[in-house]
Design an enzyme around this catalytic site. Sequence first.
Site, PDB file in Angstrom:
ATOM      1  N   THR A  13       1.072  -1.101   0.273  1.00 46.72           N
ATOM      2  CA  THR A  13       0.268  -0.031  -0.090  1.00 46.72           C
ATOM      3  C   THR A  13       0.975   1.582  -0.304  1.00 46.72           C
ATOM      4  OG1 THR A  13       0.058   0.195   1.862  1.00 46.72           O
ATOM      5  CG2 THR A  13      -2.114  -1.681   0.853  1.00 46.72           C
ATOM      6  N   GLY A  14       2.095   1.413   0.186  1.00 54.00           N
ATOM      7  CA  GLY A  14       2.946   2.511   0.528  1.00 54.00           C
ATOM      8  C   GLY A  14       3.688   3.002  -0.928  1.00 54.00           C
ATOM      9  N   ARG A  41      -3.380  -2.005   9.360  1.00 56.62           N
ATOM     10  CA  ARG A  41      -4.604  -0.921   8.916  1.00 56.62           C
ATOM     11  C   ARG A  41      -5.234  -1.209   7.669  1.00 56.62           C
ATOM     12  NH1 ARG A  41       0.221   1.143  11.378  1.00 56.62           N
ATOM     13  NH2 ARG A  41       1.353   1.216   9.271  1.00 56.62           N
ATOM     14  N   SER A  42      -3.785  -1.903   6.494  1.00 58.19           N
ATOM     15  CA  SER A  42      -4.271  -2.145   5.934  1.00 58.19           C
ATOM     16  C   SER A  42      -5.132  -3.225   4.876  1.00 58.19           C
ATOM     17  CB  SER A  42      -3.452  -2.495   4.416  1.00 58.19           C
ATOM     18  OG  SER A  42      -2.676  -0.808   4.602  1.00 58.19           O
ATOM     19  N   CYS A 132      18.278   4.364  -3.297  1.00 53.05           N
ATOM     20  CA  CYS A 132      17.594   5.746  -4.478  1.00 53.05           C
ATOM     21  C   CYS A 132      18.457   5.736  -4.894  1.00 53.05           C
ATOM     22  CB  CYS A 132      16.412   6.099  -4.425  1.00 53.05           C
ATOM     23  SG  CYS A 132      16.460   6.896  -2.793  1.00 53.05           S
ATOM     24  N   GLN A 159      16.990  15.875  -3.459  1.00 53.42           N
ATOM     25  CA  GLN A 159      15.606  14.665  -3.449  1.00 53.42           C
ATOM     26  C   GLN A 159      14.549  14.979  -3.532  1.00 53.42           C
ATOM     27  OE1 GLN A 159      20.046  12.408  -1.121  1.00 53.42           O
ATOM     28  NE2 GLN A 159      17.477  11.573  -1.339  1.00 53.42           N
ATOM     29  N   GLY A 163      10.931   9.970  -1.515  1.00 54.72           N
ATOM     30  CA  GLY A 163      12.342   9.443  -1.222  1.00 54.72           C
ATOM     31  C   GLY A 163      11.148   9.249   0.237  1.00 54.72           C
ATOM     32  N   LYS A 216      25.552   5.942   3.584  1.00 55.94           N
ATOM     33  CA  LYS A 216      24.612   5.097   2.778  1.00 55.94           C
ATOM     34  C   LYS A 216      25.507   4.912   1.150  1.00 55.94           C
ATOM     35  CE  LYS A 216      20.113   4.581   4.468  1.00 55.94           C
ATOM     36  NZ  LYS A 216      18.575   4.291   4.619  1.00 55.94           N
ATOM     37  N   ARG A 238      16.836  17.857   0.313  1.00 49.87           N
ATOM     38  CA  ARG A 238      15.524  17.153   0.365  1.00 49.87           C
ATOM     39  C   ARG A 238      15.541  18.809  -0.750  1.00 49.87           C
ATOM     40  NH1 ARG A 238      13.917  12.585   0.086  1.00 49.87           N
ATOM     41  NH2 ARG A 238      13.906  12.218   2.448  1.00 49.87           N
ATOM     42  N   HIS A 245      15.031  12.020  -8.240  1.00 50.42           N
ATOM     43  CA  HIS A 245      16.307  12.569  -7.623  1.00 50.42           C
ATOM     44  C   HIS A 245      17.208  13.144  -8.333  1.00 50.42           C
ATOM     45  CE1 HIS A 245      14.694  10.892  -3.771  1.00 50.42           C
ATOM     46  NE2 HIS A 245      15.732  10.226  -3.898  1.00 50.42           N
TER      47      HIS A 245
HETATM   48  P1  NAP Z   1       5.055   4.505   2.335  1.00 48.30           P
HETATM   49  O1  NAP Z   1       4.786   5.418   1.432  1.00 48.30           O
HETATM   50  O2  NAP Z   1       5.161   5.228   3.732  1.00 48.30           O
HETATM   51  O3  NAP Z   1       4.374   3.287   2.831  1.00 48.30           O
HETATM   52  C1  NAP Z   1       5.205   2.013   4.035  1.00 48.30           C
HETATM   53  C2  NAP Z   1       4.645   0.461   3.599  1.00 48.30           C
HETATM   54  O4  NAP Z   1       4.919  -0.028   4.478  1.00 48.30           O
HETATM   55  C3  NAP Z   1       2.901   0.561   3.439  1.00 48.30           C
HETATM   56  O5  NAP Z   1       2.384  -0.613   2.787  1.00 48.30           O
HETATM   57  C4  NAP Z   1       2.866   0.436   5.011  1.00 48.30           C
HETATM   58  O6  NAP Z   1       1.276  -0.519   5.179  1.00 48.30           O
HETATM   59  C5  NAP Z   1       3.808  -0.717   5.501  1.00 48.30           C
HETATM   60  N1  NAP Z   1       4.084  -0.834   6.605  1.00 48.30           N
HETATM   61  C6  NAP Z   1       4.465  -0.094   7.949  1.00 48.30           C
HETATM   62  N2  NAP Z   1       4.190  -0.538   9.112  1.00 48.30           N
HETATM   63  C7  NAP Z   1       4.017  -1.929   9.105  1.00 48.30           C
HETATM   64  C8  NAP Z   1       3.973  -3.252   9.496  1.00 48.30           C
HETATM   65  N3  NAP Z   1       3.713  -2.697  10.775  1.00 48.30           N
HETATM   66  N4  NAP Z   1       3.397  -4.427   8.951  1.00 48.30           N
HETATM   67  C9  NAP Z   1       3.050  -4.324   7.334  1.00 48.30           C
HETATM   68  N5  NAP Z   1       3.621  -2.936   6.679  1.00 48.30           N
HETATM   69  C10 NAP Z   1       3.787  -1.921   7.620  1.00 48.30           C
HETATM   70  O7  NAP Z   1       6.724   4.022   2.399  1.00 48.30           O
HETATM   71  P2  NAP Z   1       7.357   4.056   1.240  1.00 48.30           P
HETATM   72  O8  NAP Z   1       7.888   5.352   0.290  1.00 48.30           O
HETATM   73  O9  NAP Z   1       6.449   3.097   0.091  1.00 48.30           O
HETATM   74  O10 NAP Z   1       8.964   3.179   1.901  1.00 48.30           O
HETATM   75  C11 NAP Z   1       8.853   1.720   1.869  1.00 48.30           C
HETATM   76  C12 NAP Z   1      10.571   1.400   2.273  1.00 48.30           C
HETATM   77  O11 NAP Z   1      10.484   1.611   1.597  1.00 48.30           O
HETATM   78  C13 NAP Z   1      10.912   2.919   3.362  1.00 48.30           C
HETATM   79  O12 NAP Z   1      11.167   2.674   4.328  1.00 48.30           O
HETATM   80  C14 NAP Z   1      12.211   1.789   3.152  1.00 48.30           C
HETATM   81  O13 NAP Z   1      12.913   0.908   4.041  1.00 48.30           O
HETATM   82  C15 NAP Z   1      11.999   2.020   1.124  1.00 48.30           C
HETATM   83  N6  NAP Z   1      12.444   2.418   0.267  1.00 48.30           N
HETATM   84  C16 NAP Z   1      13.973   2.819  -0.118  1.00 48.30           C
HETATM   85  C17 NAP Z   1      14.416   3.365  -1.149  1.00 48.30           C
HETATM   86  C18 NAP Z   1      15.665   2.621  -1.692  1.00 48.30           C
HETATM   87  O14 NAP Z   1      16.156   4.399  -1.846  1.00 48.30           O
HETATM   88  N7  NAP Z   1      15.681   1.437  -2.100  1.00 48.30           N
HETATM   89  C19 NAP Z   1      13.650   4.877  -1.174  1.00 48.30           C
HETATM   90  C20 NAP Z   1      12.371   4.896  -0.432  1.00 48.30           C
HETATM   91  C21 NAP Z   1      11.750   3.369  -0.088  1.00 48.30           C
HETATM   92  P3  NAP Z   1      -0.231   0.428   5.656  1.00 48.30           P
HETATM   93  O15 NAP Z   1      -0.436   1.535   4.231  1.00 48.30           O
HETATM   94  O16 NAP Z   1      -0.999  -0.661   6.230  1.00 48.30           O
HETATM   95  O17 NAP Z   1       0.796   0.922   6.642  1.00 48.30           O
HETATM   96  O1  3JN Z   2      14.661   9.824   1.710  1.00 43.83           O
HETATM   97  C1  3JN Z   2      15.184   8.997   0.404  1.00 43.83           C
HETATM   98  O2  3JN Z   2      15.270  10.157  -0.828  1.00 43.83           O
HETATM   99  C2  3JN Z   2      15.419   8.210  -0.221  1.00 43.83           C
HETATM  100  C3  3JN Z   2      14.970   7.459   1.140  1.00 43.83           C
HETATM  101  C4  3JN Z   2      15.025   6.345   1.895  1.00 43.83           C
HETATM  102  C5  3JN Z   2      15.059   5.304   3.366  1.00 43.83           C
HETATM  103  C6  3JN Z   2      13.613   5.684   3.984  1.00 43.83           C
HETATM  104  C7  3JN Z   2      12.951   5.208   4.635  1.00 43.83           C
HETATM  105  C8  3JN Z   2      13.262   4.397   4.928  1.00 43.83           C
HETATM  106  C9  3JN Z   2      14.877   3.759   3.749  1.00 43.83           C
HETATM  107  C10 3JN Z   2      16.021   3.120   2.123  1.00 43.83           C
HETATM  108  O3  3JN Z   2      16.027   2.843   1.443  1.00 43.83           O
HETATM  109  O4  3JN Z   2      17.490   3.732   2.845  1.00 43.83           O
HETATM  110  C11 3JN Z   2      14.795   3.496   4.715  1.00 43.83           C
HETATM  111  C12 3JN Z   2      15.493   2.457   5.447  1.00 43.83           C
HETATM  112  O5  3JN Z   2      15.520   1.637   4.485  1.00 43.83           O
HETATM  113  O6  3JN Z   2      16.740   2.655   6.223  1.00 43.83           O
END
Ligand code: NAP
Ligand code: 3JN
Length: 339
Positions: A13-14, A41-42, A132, A159, A163, A216, A238, A245
């Site tokens: 859902t994120g 929640r979802s 990213c 960025q 993100g 990172k 940011r 980005h």
């Molecule tokens: P987001 O829009 O806030 O979405 C968070 C997702 O995680 C939602 O689906 C949420 O579900 C789920 N979640 C949160 N708490 C949970 C729990 N206790 N159990 C199960 N699911 C849970 O965040 P996003 O931007 O998609 O990012 C999510 C993650 O992806 C980040 O924290 C990071 O680790 C990673 N990320 C990586 C990159 C990268 O650079 N590769 C970039 C961005 C993010 P609900 O909707 O039910 O709350």
């Molecule tokens: O801030 C951004 O533009 C990228 C964010 C990535 C991010 C956000 C929350 C948690 C990460 C990541 O991919 O490193 C994390 C995390 O997994 O630590």
Amino acid sequence: MAKTFSVAVVGATGAVGRTMIRVLEERDFPVKEIRFLASERSEGKELPFKGENVRVQRLSHDSFNGVDIAIFSAGAERSLIFAPSAASAGAVVVDNSSAWRMDPEIPLVVPEVNPHAISGYKTRGIIANPNCSTIQMVVALKPLYDYARIRRIVVSTYQAVSGSGHKAVTELEDQVRAWVDGRSLEPKVYPHQIAFNCLPQIDIFQENGYTKEEMKMLNETRKIMEDPEIRVTATAVRVPVFYSHSEAVNVEFEKKVSASKARELLSTAPGVNVVDDPSHSIYPLALDAAGQDLVFVGRIREDISQANGLDFWVVADNIRKGAATNAVQIAEVLAERYL
Ligand code: NAP
Ligand code: 3JN
């Protein structure tokens, strides 16, 4: 008959999860069964996949029976807890979080740069997707590194708010509206107003004065490029942009790389699109890169301040190539070569 796979999307859902679902559809990943997992929640919400609505299930340790590939983007805490359960149930995990990236037993992969590392999934059943900001930089650096080997990188990032998840996208929208209406709004996601502002802080500060995001970029670049000697100094900022980005990158090589040689190398590099015609004000832009899967490189020029230096500007959609697309590309290699 071509093989098909049972795929779980954790964090469906994120901001990243929803894009993951779209990218799986667009690239026609060979899905036999799809499972959407998120928080309580979802639970029960429905998300479309290939013309059908799929109910979101609550993530638990039992969510992975019969799953071949589990793509996680629900934060590092969830990855630390649930990725080992998924791997024990027989799934290969592709994890988007920072949880496992620097674990020496877990490969950290950008398919254009180090696809060979994917085979390392066999040790723990987990593959990590880099941050990213690192992904788009190393895609552009790889062909240059292979030609002249890199000594040092100085990078400043610009960025997008996406993100920080969907709440940050809403925060920027709300602050822009409030500004136009003459109202003020309390920042929630960021420590300061993001609308019409630039914040030189992404994630938390470390003891050395750098932020976690900046560190990172150093650590992940060294691991992906398989060169622990590369020096990297990053400033991550940011900016009030929704998607993509941008990065200003300065590189010092072991030998000279002319601007024309760099353009030649980058123009045939996988995943790169050179957009570089400054006389017509043509260079990569965040708005143009949004929704795309390529890494766009422009403003390529020789650094006048040092021998063997090069500057360029690199832009990519942080949610697609920076997260979802890179993860699906890894899953494609797994599906084609290993599963
Ligand atoms: P987001 O829009 O806030 O979405 C968070 C997702 O995680 C939602 O689906 C949420 O579900 C789920 N979640 C949160 N708490 C949970 C729990 N206790 N159990 C199960 N699911 C849970 O965040 P996003 O931007 O998609 O990012 C999510 C993650 O992806 C980040 O924290 C990071 O680790 C990673 N990320 C990586 C990159 C990268 O650079 N590769 C970039 C961005 C993010 P609900 O909707 O039910 O709350
Ligand atoms: O801030 C951004 O533009 C990228 C964010 C990535 C991010 C956000 C929350 C948690 C990460 C990541 O991919 O490193 C994390 C995390 O997994 O630590």
